[in-house]
Design a protein around this motif. Structure first.
Motif, PDB file in Angstrom:
ATOM      1  N   VAL A 136      63.208  49.222  40.452  1.00  0.00           N
ATOM      2  CA  VAL A 136      63.806  47.957  40.015  1.00  0.00           C
ATOM      3  C   VAL A 136      63.321  47.590  38.612  1.00  0.00           C
ATOM      4  O   VAL A 136      64.095  47.069  37.794  1.00  0.00           O
ATOM      5  N   VAL A 137      62.049  47.863  38.313  1.00  0.00           N
ATOM      6  CA  VAL A 137      61.523  47.582  36.965  1.00  0.00           C
ATOM      7  C   VAL A 137      62.273  48.407  35.925  1.00  0.00           C
ATOM      8  O   VAL A 137      62.706  47.892  34.884  1.00  0.00           O
ATOM      9  N   VAL A 138      62.464  49.693  36.190  1.00  0.00           N
ATOM     10  CA  VAL A 138      63.166  50.565  35.237  1.00  0.00           C
ATOM     11  C   VAL A 138      64.611  50.101  35.064  1.00  0.00           C
ATOM     12  O   VAL A 138      65.087  49.933  33.934  1.00  0.00           O
ATOM     13  N   LEU A 139      65.315  49.883  36.164  1.00  0.00           N
ATOM     14  CA  LEU A 139      66.708  49.443  36.063  1.00  0.00           C
ATOM     15  C   LEU A 139      66.812  48.062  35.425  1.00  0.00           C
ATOM     16  O   LEU A 139      67.730  47.803  34.634  1.00  0.00           O
ATOM     17  N   GLY A 140      65.890  47.180  35.747  1.00  0.00           N
ATOM     18  CA  GLY A 140      65.918  45.837  35.186  1.00  0.00           C
ATOM     19  C   GLY A 140      65.764  45.832  33.680  1.00  0.00           C
ATOM     20  O   GLY A 140      66.503  45.150  32.966  1.00  0.00           O
ATOM     21  N   PHE A 141      64.814  46.604  33.153  1.00  0.00           N
ATOM     22  CA  PHE A 141      64.627  46.640  31.709  1.00  0.00           C
ATOM     23  C   PHE A 141      65.771  47.369  31.011  1.00  0.00           C
ATOM     24  O   PHE A 141      66.138  47.021  29.892  1.00  0.00           O
ATOM     25  N   ALA A 142      66.352  48.369  31.662  1.00  0.00           N
ATOM     26  CA  ALA A 142      67.504  49.054  31.060  1.00  0.00           C
ATOM     27  C   ALA A 142      68.705  48.102  30.981  1.00  0.00           C
ATOM     28  O   ALA A 142      69.392  48.039  29.951  1.00  0.00           O
ATOM     29  N   PHE A 154      68.598  54.940  33.529  1.00  0.00           N
ATOM     30  CA  PHE A 154      69.353  54.597  34.734  1.00  0.00           C
ATOM     31  C   PHE A 154      69.176  55.649  35.823  1.00  0.00           C
ATOM     32  O   PHE A 154      69.031  55.323  37.002  1.00  0.00           O
ATOM     33  N   GLY A 155      69.164  56.920  35.435  1.00  0.00           N
ATOM     34  CA  GLY A 155      68.926  57.983  36.411  1.00  0.00           C
ATOM     35  C   GLY A 155      67.530  57.897  37.005  1.00  0.00           C
ATOM     36  O   GLY A 155      67.340  58.115  38.208  1.00  0.00           O
TER      37      GLY A 155
END
Length: 178
Positions: free
Chosen positions: A85-91, A122-123
């Motif tokens: 969620v952190v990765v997707l949220g910042f992207a 995203f991946g």
């Protein structure tokens, strides 16, 4: 156990892709490490100023990778999902802020527009969430503390008159005389 191993492998791949993504082009050939993390949260938005390496988009992705590693060690599905969620949220936050700064977002095959670094992010986020779904996690506390079922006691031996029981090496118990 195999689910935890597969989830750990997916989590490691996702964490690696997340950390690698800022070193790839994000928009119009500009790498993710060139975007300052503060620009995502200020009113000025995305600017052309370069960022220090640990002040760039690499920082939240390093944090997410660290969360994923802790999740693997603790076998925690929640921490693994949180790292995704952190990765997707910042992207997504970067895409919103970049879209505001540029007026629109585009995808071009000639290196203009959205780049493969964003696709890696995203991946990576998707892999981390998939890893959380695949992992079985730790056993629940009540499962670990539940007493194991005891086997039924052996039935009393049947006395065979042809084979009397062996005499006891201990003296007989005292008798109460009432």
């Amino acid at each position: 156990m195999i689910r935890n191993v597969l989830g750990s492998i997916l989590g490691l791949i996702g964490a690696t892709a997340a950390v690698w993504s800022p070193f790839r082009a994000w928009y119009d050939g500009r790498h993710g490490r060139d975007y300052r993390i503060q620009e995502l949260f200020t009113g000025a938005g995305i600017t052309d100023t370069k960022a220090a390496l640990l002040g760039s988009l690499l920082l939240p992705f390093l944090f997410a990778a660290l969360l994923a590693l802790v999740a693997i060690v603790l076998r925690s599905r929640l921490l693994m999902a949180l790292s995704g969620v952190v990765v997707l949220g910042f992207a997504v936050l970067w895409m919103v802020r970049q879209g505001q700064a540029a007026g629109s977002l585009s995808v071009g095959g000639d290196g203009t527009g959205l780049g493969d670094g964003l696709a890696n992010a995203f991946g990576a986020g998707a892999l981390l969430i998939l890893a959380a779904a695949v992992m079985s996690g730790r056993p629940r506390r009540r499962d670990r503390l539940a007493p194991e079922p005891q086997p039924d006691p052996a039935p009393a031996p049947v006395e065979d008159p042809a084979h009397p029981p062996a005499p006891s090496p201990w003296p007989p118990p005292p008798q109460d005389h009432m």
